[in-house]
Design an enzyme around this catalytic site. Structure first.
Site, PDB file in Angstrom:
ATOM      1  N   GLU A   1       0.821  -1.215   0.000  1.00 25.58           N
ATOM      2  CA  GLU A   1       0.000   0.000   0.000  1.00 25.58           C
ATOM      3  C   GLU A   1       0.853   1.262   0.000  1.00 25.58           C
ATOM      4  O   GLU A   1       0.498   2.265  -0.627  1.00 25.58           O
ATOM      5  CB  GLU A   1      -0.953   0.004   1.206  1.00 25.58           C
ATOM      6  CG  GLU A   1      -2.084  -1.012   1.109  1.00 25.58           C
ATOM      7  CD  GLU A   1      -1.657  -2.432   1.436  1.00 25.58           C
ATOM      8  OE1 GLU A   1      -0.544  -2.612   1.984  1.00 25.58           O
ATOM      9  OE2 GLU A   1      -2.420  -3.370   1.144  1.00 25.58           O
TER      10      GLU A   1
ATOM     11  N   HIS B   1     -10.795  -4.850   9.290  1.00 24.96           N
ATOM     12  CA  HIS B   1     -11.325  -4.640   7.937  1.00 24.96           C
ATOM     13  C   HIS B   1     -12.655  -3.890   7.970  1.00 24.96           C
ATOM     14  O   HIS B   1     -13.457  -4.011   7.042  1.00 24.96           O
ATOM     15  CB  HIS B   1     -11.559  -5.980   7.228  1.00 24.96           C
ATOM     16  CG  HIS B   1     -10.320  -6.742   6.873  1.00 24.96           C
ATOM     17  ND1 HIS B   1      -9.501  -7.297   7.813  1.00 24.96           N
ATOM     18  CD2 HIS B   1      -9.760  -7.058   5.684  1.00 24.96           C
ATOM     19  CE1 HIS B   1      -8.499  -7.927   7.216  1.00 24.96           C
ATOM     20  NE2 HIS B   1      -8.626  -7.792   5.920  1.00 24.96           N
TER      21      HIS B   1
END
Lengths: 402, 333
Positions: free
Chosen positions: B66, B135
């Site tokens: 990321e 998440h």
């Protein structure tokens, strides 16, 4: 240990196991293909056809594996696979929130897991059900996570098995720190030393966490075995999207040995991991092992691999099945008869029934569990919210009668 | 935005995809990258067939990294491109925070305006899909706190398209926080590439007893609650800020001035949350003198999102919670 050349070209036995740790110019030009073939550097003791091949370097690490012990490894892999398939089915039937299949990776995990000594520490990602099995973390405890009953169900210190880590690559840093601690505490340096093993996948190798873990472990000589299961796919992305070099060769740049093992060969995984752990516990860590294997099922039950890979590939890997080659070897050499295989099959059936029974009868967590364990000590704010929430819920008791 | 626009029902995910496709059709500088956005079509199916329409040069699968994804976008933006990146779950912006906060947000300022960073970071946030603590977070307050970033939270299908198109046009880095629960919801959206201006709130419903300010998936819950409240004789104005930064303070102040009561609803935990900022803004504003009740926040509990579905639901405001809180606010004050 006098030159980087020697550090990066390990000599587990009398000769070097990784002297071929450089791609040929053709491989470099072809670039990405180098990552997608087992290659000549693959350590293998048992072929897919179940034939034992000699390894001057690694035979010595499995001299104790007689018929009984090989049958035991066969049993481990069979039961773990059966657990995996049962859990997958339970998810499909709505009994689990999600499942992360290990199908195809049994040999890598059982081989590495059985190489560990009791005081060694293991850091899993979220697919290491086979390693959990070897660490005596019960499959029932794993199911609690995937049934949404709780986040983690075992004592990581007692089990010497860190909680499953969901965010890709994070555990590599934790493992590096733990292994540094083993060294600082003086638990490293002789045959009775401790070591740490850290599991991660091919996709994780692109994360900064893994790079930083490699750096820290290297500069502090940490007794850490980096165990990368290259199962060829990071959800939809093939290993070529993560590296142009076979992953084990990355170790060279960090100054420690890297080796590629047939991840579908339980004997080779056991031998190579024992060697690497021994190197670490005697002070020669860290080490990188790339277990070359294949994820035969989906990334998780939310994934559909038919969207990105051909079934031909799966069929090719089925011929390299980690369990079948052991079955063939045991049969051919008269080390197991039909009764044995039937016994294991029956045990697996009973085990699956136990798992299913346990799973569907697992209690739901109490409603106020939500307020527990947010902080190490009770929080007045959360305790007030807990009281308010419980009194709100009490308001429904008997409400239907009025 | 007029009669020339044909509106039809599509899903929120389709609206995002349509915006991406139209932006790429009209501007060669626009391209996408992220994890599994190519052949796979995105973890939530948002990018879909875009790789087949625009090719692998413009819809790129990246390594699982990321920080690298956002860093590459910053570089591409500085070089004159219009990169759009997808972070698979907004939780993983944590992995990329250095590039977002220390680079993307600050480069224009630190270079004295010599360069711009026109990039878009799309990421799905929120709970409700059984994805557990790592998440499911709602992290908008992190981004809203950083000068140099713009932050939008599309709550409707039309805004999923319109706000994204406006974000792509914008010369600044814009964080677009989509909501996982909304992806499959259908709603009207214009076929044309109609922009929803950044920094402009939407008044979704008008009433006289209180103003409910809600973001993300809480907007539709607030509207459902308002419907139920109306049956009880309580009428609510519902304001969707749409852009958190820059915030359309005027619309919020005006509507609260008109109703005299404010209920601020967010999915994120209360402490340090964005609605705390809205509350403070109201108390600093001329609306203060018109308040007939304290400004109330209804937020997620100050806990990580639990995995068990029943606990997950309990951790964030649901429609009955909004109805109950609004009723209390109106009846008691």
């Amino acid at each position: 240990m006098s030159s980087p050349e020697q550090w990066t070209h390990p000599q587990p036995g009398d000769s070097s196991a990784a002297t071929a740790a450089k791609p040929t110019p053709e491989q470099v030009i072809a670039g990405l293909r180098a990552t997608s073939e087992g290659g000549a550097d693959l350590v293998q003791l048992l072929t897919p056809e179940g034939e034992r091949v000699d390894s001057p370097e690694f035979d010595r690490y499995v001299t104790d594996i007689d018929g009984a012990r090989l049958r035991s490894l066969f049993r481990d892999m069979t039961l773990v696979r059966r657990f995996d398939r049962e859990a997958n089915a339970l998810q499909r039937q709505g009994q689990l929130g999600i499942w992360v299949p290990l199908l195809g990776q049994e040999a890598a995990q059982i081989g590495a897991g059985r190489a560990l000594r009791p005081m060694d520490m293991a850091f899993p990602s979220y697919r290491e059900h086979g390693v959990a099995w070897c660490r005596n973390v019960s499959p029932q405890d794993l199911l609690g996570i995937f049934r949404c009953s709780d986040h983690s169900g075992w004592d990581p210190v007692a089990a010497r098995f860190h909680p499953y880590t969901i965010v890709i690559g994070n555990q590599v840093l934790n493992a590096a720190g733990y292994a540094m601690g083993q060294r600082f505490d003086g638990h490293v340096g002789d045959d009775d030393g401790e070591a740490t093993i850290c599991f991660f996948g091919d996709g994780a190798t692109s994360q900064g966490d893994v790079h930083e873990g490699f750096v820290w472990a290297a500069v502090y000589d940490a007794p850490l075995v980096f165990f990368c299961q290259n199962n060829q796919w990071a959800i939809s992305e093939p290993t070529e999207r993560q590296s142009r070099l076979p992953l084990y060769q990355r170790a060279q740049g960090y100054g420690f040995p890297g080796i590629r093992v047939d991840g579908n060969d339980v004997l080779a995984c056991l031998a190579v991991t024992r060697w690497a752990l021994d190197e670490c516990r005697t002070g020669n860590g860290p080490m990188l092992i790339e277990a070359f294997t294949y994820r035969m099922d989906a990334h998780t039950t939310t994934d559909d691999p038919t969207r990105y890979r051909l079934s031909d590939e799966l069929e090719a890997w089925k011929l390299k099945d980690p369990i079948e080659r052991v079955r063939a070897y045991l049969s051919r050499n008269g080390l197991a008869d039909n009764d044995f295989f039937e016994e294991i099959a029956a045990e697996a059936d009973n085990f699956a029934a136990e798992i299913r029974d346990f799973c569907v009868n697992m209690p739901d967590p109490p409603p106020d569990r939500i307020f527990s364990e947010v902080y190490a000590e009770p929080s007045p704010v959360l305790e007030a919210q807990r009281a308010e929430y419980l009194s709100y819920l009490d308001g429904f008791v008997g409400a239907g009668e009025r | 935005m007029t009669a020339t626009t044909d509106t039809r029902e599509i899903t929120y995910a389709e609206a995002v995809r349509e915006a991406l496709g139209q932006a790429m059709e009209s501007d060669d500088r626009v391209f996408l990258f992220g994890e599994d956005v190519g052949t796979y079509g995105g973890a939530f199916g948002v990018t879909g067939d875009l790789v087949h329409r625009f090719g692998e040069d413009r819809v790129r699968d990246t390594p699982i990294s990321e920080l690298g994804i956002v860093g590459a976008a910053v570089g591409a933006a500085l070089a004159g491109m219009r990169p759009i990146v997808e972070i698979q779950f907004s939780d993983f912006t944590a992995q990329a925070m250095d590039q977002i906060v220390n680079q993307a947000a600050k480069i224009h300022f630190m270079l004295g305006g010599a360069a711009e960073v026109p990039m878009v970071l799309r990421a799905p946030g929120g709970s409700g899909t059984g994805a557990a603590a790592q998440h499911s977070q709602s992290l908008e307050a992190w981004f809203a706190h950083i000068p140099g970033l713009k932050v939008v939270m599309p709550a409707t299908v039309a805004d999923a398209k319109g706000l994204l198109l406006a974000a792509i046009d914008d010369p600044n880095p814009v964080v677009v926080l989509e909501h996982k629960l909304l992806y499959k919801q259908s709603g009207p959206a214009p076929q044309e590439a109609t922009r929803t201006p950044l920094g402009k709130a939407a008044v979704r419903r008008t009433g006289t007893d209180l103003t409910i300010v809600a973001t993300g998936v809480m907007v539709s819950r607030a509207l459902e609650a308002a419907e139920q409240l109306a049956a009880e004789g309580i009428t609510a104005t519902v304001v969707d800020p749409r852009t958190l930064k820059p915030l359309d303070e005027q619309t919020i102040v005006d509507t609260v001035t008109a109703t005299g009561r404010a209920l601020l609803v967010q999915e994120a935990p209360r402490s340090g949350g964005f609605m705390s900022e809205v509350s403070a803004m109201l108390c600093d504003s001329p609306a203060f003198g018109y308040l007939r009740a304290p400004v109330r926040r209804l937020c997620g509990l100050d806990v990580p999102i639990p995995y068990a579905p029943q606990l997950e639901r309990a951790a964030v405001p649901q429609v009955p919670d909004i109805v109950a809180e609004a009723t209390k606010l109106v009846r008691e004050w």
